[in-house]
Design a protein around this motif. Structure first.
Motif: not given
Lengths: 263, 640
Positions: B180-181, A213-215, A260-263, A127-130
């Motif tokens: 994907v984003a 955001a990912e903690g 933010l990218i959501k899980q 998600r960080i890369i996204q």
């Protein structure tokens, strides 16, 4: 090429699933060849467990050449074991004296929940890369590869950062479970290459926002991440990330919160 | 269901075919692309680049990987480089030369039109990757560096140290992540495809198993793209990653996708030799090492236990340099591998097992200095030292061939569509570009060519004629397929035999390596076929799978994949038996020249063998696609 075999006492973390409390279990193991890789030693244990009907130890692994970044064991207090610049799959049993006790745990970090036994969920890295770890260039719109010369020093430096395998050892090594080195590697690679300039500021901001955001924890410049990084990615990339982030927050045109990218 | 093989090669001169085709194929209106869904299975170089490119065009993509992240696909382990006909070095390279070399290197068993297209788009790949921020090696002037690579007399290989595959995959992964984003790609990590669903003869979806929860699920789409890699792990020990498997391709095969040239496998000459029974996989050392390393064995078998430094120059047998003065250590992979086997079979092999030859860098270090060697191969040397505990700067490496790549794969037409309508195969999963032998640095090229520059065009030709609304997962074909998959999983769990899956895999690997490996004979193959059939029977009676199907169970994953390898292994043998000639990676001892070189039979075997599945334990049906060579002259390969 030693011929003798060795014995060890393994203390391995077993945990059924993310909700299970988990705990250590002791497994004595013998007939271990010093030429075995650490994962081949675990294979041997699993083979024996499977034959007796006990469920084998679950762990991530794949290429076994130190490049896919899948393997992720925390061995005797070190991610990927005692050596520097080595992943678990490239660690060999000749590095452990006969009769040693070996403690094997999963990566420990809030942002990497345990899936089962030694396997953790590292989707936070994806998600960080996204969030921004790329150059926005659609297929087909590139110009000739040699149109923009890039000095060898810059290309080499970018490569050193890009060598990150996304294994998460940096997070596991950090007392704060910070992902700074991982984020820094990508930000640094693209910040120094001409291709990365257009999105340079937004990238640093977005990736850091997603990281928070990912903690993952904060960076306190302890340096354990670089010391334990199997690809030996250095602290200078964290320095560059700090500079990029600070520079971006002072001068970028981004306003408001990032999506933010959501899980 | 007997389908005629239609390769759909476009009309026109070879250099115009792709352009003509791109003009003639149907296009999907940009505003309508969002009405089409595409499933991509596998997110290595081919899958990630295709998924990203589809999404950029506007299609909705569902991408599946059994890894936890697309970045872990085995493309990542490719070391040496990627070819492209850029001719940056001014050494006479051209699209035609890359095409010619690839057809020749493939020993004239590939389809000319596909290979020419591959050479054409190769140049765009490098541009695309550089634009993504892939840090290729550069010269001091800031321009891209190239090196020459096994089988080529020009320097056309682009590289990023010994980690080219990693850098290219991370480039494709970043493009995929960007999509994907945006929401155009939905990623399904840790999800394995276990079946393909056909409705009215067209691929309309897949059945998957969530590897964490064990949930078996259906996914629908207008088209399905398999980018699931090769099947070298049929040999158990190979340089492929542990999880590489043939299941997706084999499931498609069972539904009617023909499997082409399964016996064309590549045994890579420069791998670290087996050290013991515990070995779980083999490690490849990039063959770029052969640019500066010299391959030799002792001339005298009595010397083989001596330290290499104690063996005088005149007592060293530089067998490749002596036999092949023009190409020397740079002969193609199959030639290098087979010769290593021969010298070891003659008792000249070195090391504990006698199954290794030396790869010696002392001359390069003397000539260019240690720094030169370190810069070029540093990480490979480190890796070698870690695994073997030997320092290759001081003592020669020991190497031996290992299964590495499979040229065979699902049969595809020029559009990369299999014999099932709407089902495509790209990258190593298809058969199309490498013939009987793949040249170094061509796998990355083909994976990215298919994904970035071929299938984004050709899939539109199919989709444009499809209705927006097609059957979804409520169609009974999906629930039937789900039941089939569940039933198979339960069957594996409930055998409760005495033999763990790995034991079957090891046995299968041994049979394949001994009889369908570097060197094959009719008798050996016949014997092997019986053995594989027996082993398969035993497997379904006696496999022991611990754990349950409703959660993470790696033993079940292994057993399911091995079950498919046990069928594919037989087909490889059947194909090797049928092909009464030697070509590329397929060497039949009955067919060799007096000098012991591979002897092709173009009269009778210049065809692609595309095999049709008929049912469990039934014979496969052979369909032939005749290969026409209009631009490359068929010659006996000679690397003398």
């Amino acid at each position: 090429m030693a011929e003798e075999t060795r014995k060890y006492t393994l203390e391995i973390w077993r945990q059924k699933n993310a909700n299970d409390k988990g705990g250590f279990k002791t497994y004595p193991i013998d007939d271990v060849s010093p030429d075995m890789s650490f994962l081949e030693m675990i294979d041997l244990l699993n083979d024996r467990l499977a034959r007796t009907g006990e469920e084998p130890v679950t762990f991530d692994h794949d290429c076994r050449e130190g490049i896919c970044g899948a393997c992720s064991m925390y061995i005797n207090g070190h991610p990927h074991g005692p050596h520097q610049g080595v992943t678990t799959c490239q660690l060999h049993m000749r590095s452990f004296p006969n009769n040693a006790k070996i403690v094997v745990e999963p990566w420990r970090a809030q942002a990497f929940p345990v899936v089962k036994d030694l396997m953790v969920d590292r989707a936070a890295f994806d998600r960080i890369i996204q969030a921004g770890g790329y150059v926005s260039v659609n297929t087909g719109s590139a110009r000739d590869a040699n149109e923009t010369p890039i000095s060898k020093e810059i290309a080499d430096e970018a490569f050193n950062a890009a060598a990150c395998i996304g294994c998460g050892a940096c997070v596991a090594a950090c007392k704060n479970a910070s992902a700074m080195l991982f984020v820094a590697a990508k930000v640094s690679q693209l910040a120094i290459l001409p291709q990365g300039q257009a999105e340079r500021k937004a990238r640093a901001e977005k990736m850091v926002a997603q990281m928070d955001a990912e903690g993952f924890g904060a960076c306190t410049n302890t340096g354990a991440c670089s010391a334990e990084c199997p690809k030996e990615i250095g602290q200078e990339h964290i320095a560059r990330l700090n500079r990029e982030f600070l520079g971006a927050s002072l001068s970028s045109k981004n306003v408001g919160d990032f999506k933010l990218i959501k899980q | 269901m007997n389908r005629e093989l239609k390769s759909h090669i476009p009309e026109g001169a070879i250099a115009e075919k792709w352009d003509n085709h791109k003009f003639n194929i149907r296009l999907v209106n940009p505003a309508n692309k969002r009405k089409y869904n595409i499933i991509v299975v596998g997110t290595g170089l081919a899958g990630a680049s295709a998924a990203a490119s589809f999404a950029e065009l506007g299609y909705n993509v569902k991408a599946f990987t059994f890894h936890d992240s697309p970045r872990r696909a085995h493309s990542i382990a490719a070391q040496g480089g990627i070819n492209a006909a850029k001719n940056y070095q001014n050494d006479g390279d051209s699209i035609f030369r890359l095409f010619y070399d690839t057809v020749k290197g493939g020993d004239y068993r590939s389809r000319e039109a596909n290979v020419y297209r591959l050479a054409q788009v190769s140049v765009s790949i490098i541009d695309q990757c550089v634009a993504q921020g892939v840090p290729f090696a550069r010269e001091y002037g800031g321009l891209l560096d190239n090196r020459s690579f096994g089988g080529a007399l020009v320097s056309r290989t682009f590289y990023a140290k010994g980690q080219t595959g990693q850098q290219l995959l991370l480039g494709a992964y970043s493009a995929l992540s960007r999509q994907v984003a945006t929401g155009k790609v939905k990623m399904y990590p840790r999800t394995e495809m276990l079946d393909v669903v056909l409705i009215d003869g067209k691929a309309r979806g897949i059945i998957t198993r969530n590897l964490i929860t064990g949930a078996v699920e259906a996914h629908d789409a207008h088209a399905v793209v398999l980018a699931t890699g090769g099947y070298s792990n049929v040999f158990y020990l190979s340089t492929n990653a542990m999880a590489c498997n043939a299941t997706a391709a084999w499931r498609a095969h069972r539904h009617g996708a023909y499997f082409a040239n399964p016996c064309f496998t590549q045994i890579h000459p420069t791998c670290i030799p087996v050290s013991g029974d515990h070995q779980s996989k083999l490690t490849l050392m990039s063959e770029s090492l052969r640019n500066d390393g010299r391959v030799w064995v002792p001339r005298n078998p009595a010397d083989k236990n001596k330290k290499p430094s104690e063996i005088a120059e005149k007592d060293r047998f530089y067998y490749l340099e002596e036999k092949y003065p023009t190409f020397g250590n740079l002969v193609p992979r199959d030639v290098a591998s087979r010769n290593a086997k021969y010298v070891c079979d003659e008792g000249l092999g070195v090391g504990k097992t006698g199954k290794a030859v030396y790869l010696d860098f002392s001359d390069a270090i003397k000539r260019e200095g240690r720094k030169y060697v370190e810069d070029k191969y540093g990480n490979l040397f480190d890796m070698y030292q870690r695994i073997t505990d030997d320092n290759p700067y001081e003592t020669p490496m020991r190497i031996y061939p290992a299964p590495h790549y499979t040229m065979g794969g699902l049969w595809v037409d020029y559009n990369l569509m299999t014999t099932i309508e709407g089902l495509y195969a790209i990258g190593e999963a298809n058969f199309s570009d490498h013939g009987a032998n793949r040249l170094g640095a061509s796998a990355l090229m083909q994976g990215l060519a298919d994904g970035y520059f071929v299938i984004p065009y050709t899939i539109g030709n199919y989709l444009a004629a499809e209705p927006y609304k097609v059957e979804d997962t409520s169609h009974p074909a999906f629930s039937e397929a789900i039941d089939r998959v569940k039933e198979r999983m339960n069957r594996l769990i409930n055998i409760k035999g005495n033999t763990v899956p790995d034991d079957f895999h090891r046995k299968l690997g041994r049979i394949m390596w001994d009889h369908c490996g570097m060197s094959r004979t009719g008798d050996g193959l016949k014997q092997a076929r019986e053995q594989v059939r027996q082993l398969r029977e035993e497997f379904w009676k006696d496999v022991k799978v611990v754990g349950t199907a409703d959660g993470l169970n790696t033993e079940l994953e292994k057993a399911s994949r091995i079950a498919d390898f046990l069928e594919l292994g037989e087909l490889m043998i059947v194909d090797a038996l049928d092909r009464e000639e030697s070509c590329g990676g397929h060497f039949r001892e009955e067919h060799q020249t007096p000098e012991g070189e591979a002897l092709r039979n173009d009269e009778d075997f210049a065809y692609v063998a595309a095999w049709e599945y008929q049912g469990e334990n039934k014979d496969f049906i052979l369909h032939k696609e005749d290969l026409a060579f209009e631009n490359v002259k068929l010659t006996q390969r000679s690397y003398k």
